[in-house]
Design a protein around this motif. Structure first.
Motif, PDB file in Angstrom:
ATOM      1  N   GLY A  35      64.465  38.237  26.770  1.00  0.00           N
ATOM      2  CA  GLY A  35      65.071  39.170  25.820  1.00  0.00           C
ATOM      3  C   GLY A  35      64.155  40.299  24.926  1.00  0.00           C
ATOM      4  N   TRP A  36      64.085  41.062  24.774  1.00  0.00           N
ATOM      5  CA  TRP A  36      63.409  42.611  23.762  1.00  0.00           C
ATOM      6  C   TRP A  36      63.319  41.884  22.167  1.00  0.00           C
ATOM      7  N   TYR A  37      62.656  40.966  21.225  1.00  0.00           N
ATOM      8  CA  TYR A  37      63.222  41.759  20.031  1.00  0.00           C
ATOM      9  C   TYR A  37      61.871  42.728  19.451  1.00  0.00           C
ATOM     10  N   ARG A  38      62.227  43.241  18.693  1.00  0.00           N
ATOM     11  CA  ARG A  38      61.143  43.950  17.035  1.00  0.00           C
ATOM     12  C   ARG A  38      61.410  43.949  16.077  1.00  0.00           C
ATOM     13  N   GLN A  39      60.286  44.152  15.120  1.00  0.00           N
ATOM     14  CA  GLN A  39      60.028  43.745  14.578  1.00  0.00           C
ATOM     15  C   GLN A  39      59.552  45.124  13.765  1.00  0.00           C
ATOM     16  N   ALA A  40      59.930  46.230  12.473  1.00  0.00           N
ATOM     17  CA  ALA A  40      59.727  46.893  11.971  1.00  0.00           C
ATOM     18  C   ALA A  40      59.121  46.660  10.658  1.00  0.00           C
ATOM     19  N   PRO A  41      58.099  46.404   9.730  1.00  0.00           N
ATOM     20  CA  PRO A  41      56.584  46.573   8.970  1.00  0.00           C
ATOM     21  C   PRO A  41      58.288  46.586   7.238  1.00  0.00           C
ATOM     22  N   GLY A  42      58.114  45.107   6.802  1.00  0.00           N
ATOM     23  CA  GLY A  42      59.085  44.769   6.229  1.00  0.00           C
ATOM     24  C   GLY A  42      60.099  44.515   6.299  1.00  0.00           C
ATOM     25  N   LYS A  43      60.772  44.972   7.486  1.00  0.00           N
ATOM     26  CA  LYS A  43      61.349  44.175   8.179  1.00  0.00           C
ATOM     27  C   LYS A  43      62.089  42.792   8.400  1.00  0.00           C
ATOM     28  N   GLN A  44      63.448  42.094   9.157  1.00  0.00           N
ATOM     29  CA  GLN A  44      63.492  40.979   9.903  1.00  0.00           C
ATOM     30  C   GLN A  44      63.112  41.597  11.282  1.00  0.00           C
ATOM     31  N   ARG A  45      62.931  40.643  12.760  1.00  0.00           N
ATOM     32  CA  ARG A  45      63.224  40.860  13.772  1.00  0.00           C
ATOM     33  C   ARG A  45      64.239  40.809  14.068  1.00  0.00           C
ATOM     34  N   GLU A  46      64.490  41.542  14.781  1.00  0.00           N
ATOM     35  CA  GLU A  46      66.470  41.874  15.234  1.00  0.00           C
ATOM     36  C   GLU A  46      66.484  41.968  16.917  1.00  0.00           C
ATOM     37  N   VAL A  47      66.924  41.248  17.840  1.00  0.00           N
ATOM     38  CA  VAL A  47      67.152  41.946  19.129  1.00  0.00           C
ATOM     39  C   VAL A  47      67.277  42.963  19.205  1.00  0.00           C
ATOM     40  N   VAL A  48      66.455  43.333  20.294  1.00  0.00           N
ATOM     41  CA  VAL A  48      66.770  44.777  21.144  1.00  0.00           C
ATOM     42  C   VAL A  48      67.664  44.815  22.314  1.00  0.00           C
ATOM     43  N   ALA A  49      67.294  43.431  23.051  1.00  0.00           N
ATOM     44  CA  ALA A  49      67.872  43.750  24.542  1.00  0.00           C
ATOM     45  C   ALA A  49      67.571  42.020  25.147  1.00  0.00           C
ATOM     46  N   THR A  50      68.712  41.735  25.807  1.00  0.00           N
ATOM     47  CA  THR A  50      68.436  40.734  26.692  1.00  0.00           C
ATOM     48  C   THR A  50      68.788  40.847  27.907  1.00  0.00           C
ATOM     49  N   ILE A  51      68.390  39.626  28.683  1.00  0.00           N
ATOM     50  CA  ILE A  51      69.170  40.043  30.032  1.00  0.00           C
ATOM     51  C   ILE A  51      68.971  38.238  30.176  1.00  0.00           C
ATOM     52  N   GLY A  52      70.116  37.828  31.280  1.00  0.00           N
ATOM     53  CA  GLY A  52      70.337  36.341  31.678  1.00  0.00           C
ATOM     54  C   GLY A  52      69.831  36.336  32.248  1.00  0.00           C
ATOM     55  N   SER A  53      69.523  35.050  32.964  1.00  0.00           N
ATOM     56  CA  SER A  53      69.043  34.447  34.234  1.00  0.00           C
ATOM     57  C   SER A  53      70.078  35.815  35.651  1.00  0.00           C
ATOM     58  N   GLY A  54      70.967  35.623  35.442  1.00  0.00           N
ATOM     59  CA  GLY A  54      72.506  36.008  36.353  1.00  0.00           C
ATOM     60  C   GLY A  54      72.054  38.202  36.465  1.00  0.00           C
ATOM     61  N   GLY A  55      71.011  38.212  35.401  1.00  0.00           N
ATOM     62  CA  GLY A  55      71.078  39.718  35.359  1.00  0.00           C
ATOM     63  C   GLY A  55      72.011  40.171  34.454  1.00  0.00           C
ATOM     64  N   ARG A  56      73.018  39.706  33.759  1.00  0.00           N
ATOM     65  CA  ARG A  56      73.820  39.980  32.786  1.00  0.00           C
ATOM     66  C   ARG A  56      73.102  40.586  31.557  1.00  0.00           C
ATOM     67  N   THR A  57      73.334  41.956  31.016  1.00  0.00           N
ATOM     68  CA  THR A  57      72.694  42.745  29.801  1.00  0.00           C
ATOM     69  C   THR A  57      73.387  42.951  28.708  1.00  0.00           C
ATOM     70  N   ASN A  58      73.022  42.680  27.779  1.00  0.00           N
ATOM     71  CA  ASN A  58      73.480  42.967  25.642  1.00  0.00           C
ATOM     72  C   ASN A  58      71.803  43.625  25.155  1.00  0.00           C
ATOM     73  N   TYR A  59      72.422  45.297  24.880  1.00  0.00           N
ATOM     74  CA  TYR A  59      71.796  45.462  23.824  1.00  0.00           C
ATOM     75  C   TYR A  59      72.129  45.645  22.564  1.00  0.00           C
TER      76      TYR A  59
END
Length: 116
Positions: A35-59
């Motif tokens: 997965g990709w996560y991001r953290q902006a200044p002053g904010k909590q880390r959030e998930v951006v996108a994930t990809i499973g071992s089988g290739g399934r994606t979420n955004y």
């Protein structure tokens, strides 16, 4: 040991594109959920996108239609293609891996700045 190394961040103008890469080593990459996560200044880390071992994606809703997550198991590498970037996409982007053994790993992060 497991290492995740991000690259591809930088400064880009609004509307521009970047492609982030996450190179993994020391693990069975093909069996890991990534997965990709991001953290902006002053904010909590959030998930951006994930990809499973089988290739399934979420955004997360805010990036749907603009970002694409993918993986190349032959290269042990995950990607995040980011198009139509907005100033609110500015953050440190982190690569994340959940191994088949249930262990969680993080990369060191790469800075993405969207500004004119």
């Amino acid at each position: 040991q497991v290492q995740l190394v991000e690259s591809g961040g930088g400064l880009v103008q609004p509307g521009g594109s970047l492609r982030l890469s996450c190179a993994a080593s020391g693990m069975i990459f093909s069996a890991a959920a990534m997965g990709w996560y991001r953290q902006a200044p002053g904010k909590q880390r959030e998930v951006v996108a994930t990809i499973g071992s089988g290739g399934r994606t979420n955004y997360v809703d805010s990036v749907k239609g603009r970002f694409t997550i993918s993986r190349d198991n032959a290269k042990n590498t995950m990607y995040l293609q980011m198009n139509s970037l907005k100033p609110e996409d500015t953050a440190v982007y982190y690569c994340n891996a959940l191994s088949a053994q249930g262990r969680l790993y993080w990369g060191q992060g790469t800075q993405v700045t969207v500004s004119s």
